[in-house]
Design an enzyme around this catalytic site. Structure first.
Site, PDB file in Angstrom:
ATOM      1  N   HIS A  94      86.763  52.149  81.560  1.00  0.00           N
ATOM      2  CA  HIS A  94      87.616  52.843  82.533  1.00  0.00           C
ATOM      3  C   HIS A  94      88.594  51.791  83.073  1.00  0.00           C
ATOM      4  CE1 HIS A  94      87.787  56.256  85.754  1.00  0.00           C
ATOM      5  NE2 HIS A  94      88.900  55.542  85.813  1.00  0.00           N
ATOM      6  N   VAL A  95      89.804  51.844  82.589  1.00  0.00           N
ATOM      7  CA  VAL A  95      90.770  50.777  82.923  1.00  0.00           C
ATOM      8  C   VAL A  95      91.052  50.743  84.419  1.00  0.00           C
ATOM      9  CG1 VAL A  95      91.935  50.592  80.702  1.00  0.00           C
ATOM     10  CG2 VAL A  95      92.722  52.299  82.367  1.00  0.00           C
ATOM     11  N   HIS A  96      91.305  49.568  84.923  1.00  0.00           N
ATOM     12  CA  HIS A  96      91.587  49.410  86.352  1.00  0.00           C
ATOM     13  C   HIS A  96      92.408  48.152  86.590  1.00  0.00           C
ATOM     14  CE1 HIS A  96      87.698  47.628  85.281  1.00  0.00           C
ATOM     15  NE2 HIS A  96      87.951  46.679  86.171  1.00  0.00           N
ATOM     16  N   LEU A  97      93.211  48.225  87.634  1.00  0.00           N
ATOM     17  CA  LEU A  97      94.103  47.125  87.990  1.00  0.00           C
ATOM     18  C   LEU A  97      93.517  46.384  89.192  1.00  0.00           C
ATOM     19  CD1 LEU A  97      96.845  45.597  87.993  1.00  0.00           C
ATOM     20  CD2 LEU A  97      97.827  47.545  89.217  1.00  0.00           C
ATOM     21  N   PHE A 147      83.946  53.904  88.699  1.00  0.00           N
ATOM     22  CA  PHE A 147      85.207  54.548  89.102  1.00  0.00           C
ATOM     23  C   PHE A 147      85.049  56.071  89.145  1.00  0.00           C
ATOM     24  CE2 PHE A 147      86.288  50.456  87.187  1.00  0.00           C
ATOM     25  CZ  PHE A 147      86.907  49.871  88.278  1.00  0.00           C
TER      26      PHE A 147
END
Ligand SMILES: [Zn+2]
Length: 161
Positions: free
Chosen positions: A119-122, A25
């Site tokens: 690394h958070v992600h939707l 990301f």
């Protein structure tokens, strides 16, 4: 009962994700080559990119531009924009692929299926009736790179303004 999504190449990805260089990301955020980084859209605080290891055709991810590991670390602006970009992504996907539904989800932690845990992600995953039947076809490694570049281009062009 809905059938579970079966995507065997995801498992391979999750097992090797730790060996990849840098954060996919952050690399995408810093890249000036949207095609190479598969970036569909750049927002103020978040980006949308095509998943290289898709659960289904048109699978995109929305991530904060900032390297945030924890779901609860997202500030209000980021949380709002992530949701709005997911909605606009669905708008673009609906125009192109006409899916019959979507799964939106956060995979928090490796055990929950996250390939990138820091690394958070939707995930925005388009769904069609019977899609578990054709999805294994998409695992063909010779087909995927072209398919992803084309997906990125079409979504970027269809992105709602
Ligand atoms: Zn990152």
């Amino acid at each position: 009962m809905p059938k579970p999504l079966w995507a065997p190449w995801r498992l391979e990805y999750i097992q090797t994700a730790d060996e990849q260089e840098g954060c996919v990301f952050c690399n995408a955020v810093e890249s000036d080559d949207d095609e190479a980084a598969l970036v569909v859209h750049r927002g103020r605080h978040a980006i949308v990119l095509v998943n290289r290891f898709p659960y289904s055709s048109g699978h995109v991810m929305v991530a904060p531009s900032r390297h945030a590991a924890e779901f609860g670390e997202l500030n209000d602006e980021e949380a709002l924009e992530l949701h709005r970009l997911a909605d606009r992504g669905m708008g673009a996907l609906s125009q192109i692929y006409e899916p019959q539904g979507y799964n939106l989800g956060w995979n928090l932690g490796r055990i929950a299926g996250a390939g990138v845990v820091d690394h958070v992600h939707l995930h925005v995953v388009p769904r069609w009736a019977g899609d578990t039947n054709f999805m294994p076809v998409l695992a063909d490694v010779k087909v995927i790179p072209e398919h992803l570049a084309e997906t990125r281009r079409r979504l970027a062009e269809a992105w709602p303004t």
